[in-house]
Design a protein around this motif. Structure first.
Motif, PDB file in Angstrom:
ATOM      1  N   ARG A 275      70.675  11.243  14.782  1.00 36.49           N
ATOM      2  CA  ARG A 275      71.542  10.802  13.690  1.00 36.49           C
ATOM      3  C   ARG A 275      72.959  10.527  14.186  1.00 36.49           C
ATOM      4  O   ARG A 275      73.634   9.621  13.721  1.00 36.49           O
TER       5      ARG A 275
ATOM      6  N   ASP B 109      74.784   7.029  13.814  1.00 40.66           N
ATOM      7  CA  ASP B 109      76.047   6.999  13.086  1.00 40.66           C
ATOM      8  C   ASP B 109      77.174   6.495  13.975  1.00 40.66           C
ATOM      9  O   ASP B 109      78.105   5.851  13.506  1.00 40.66           O
TER      10      ASP B 109
ATOM     11  N   ASP C 240      76.815   9.279   5.392  1.00 41.16           N
ATOM     12  CA  ASP C 240      76.052   9.658   6.574  1.00 41.16           C
ATOM     13  C   ASP C 240      76.821  10.658   7.437  1.00 41.16           C
ATOM     14  O   ASP C 240      76.219  11.515   8.088  1.00 41.16           O
TER      15      ASP C 240
ATOM     16  N   LEU D 229      75.566  14.268   8.586  1.00 41.43           N
ATOM     17  CA  LEU D 229      75.580  14.657   9.989  1.00 41.43           C
ATOM     18  C   LEU D 229      76.173  16.055  10.172  1.00 41.43           C
ATOM     19  O   LEU D 229      75.644  16.867  10.936  1.00 41.43           O
TER      20      LEU D 229
END
Length: 87
Positions: free
Chosen positions: A36, A40, A51, A55
């Motif tokens: 992730r 990102d 997001d 995270l």
């Protein structure tokens, strides 16, 4: 080997197996966080999105099984040392 030392050894092996399970969960969560993070990071580092909040949540969740893994490994090692002293 006395019965107490044998019981401590068995408990140590049992706890060690649990710690391996926690280790696998921890590694999976860190891999998820890494994935992730890389996805990102492609969008821009200083861009605040939902997001980014997710995270941080994944990071917080990844820390918990890591701490549990460490604690169970230490506990297993203590049991093994107690078994060695008792015998």
């Amino acid at each position: 080997m006395t019965a107490d030392a044998e019981q401590l050894r068995q408990d140590g092996h049992h706890i060690e197996k649990w710690s391996l399970g926690w280790l696998l969960l921890s590694l999976a969560m860190w891999a998820w966080f890494g994935y992730r993070f890389l996805v990102d990071d492609d969008r821009g580092r200083f861009e605040s999105t939902e997001d980014s909040r997710a995270l941080v949540g994944i990071l917080a969740l990844a820390v918990i099984p890591t701490i549990i893994t460490t604690a169970t490994l230490v506990y297993a090692r203590v049991l093994f040392r107690l078994a060695r002293r008792t015998s």
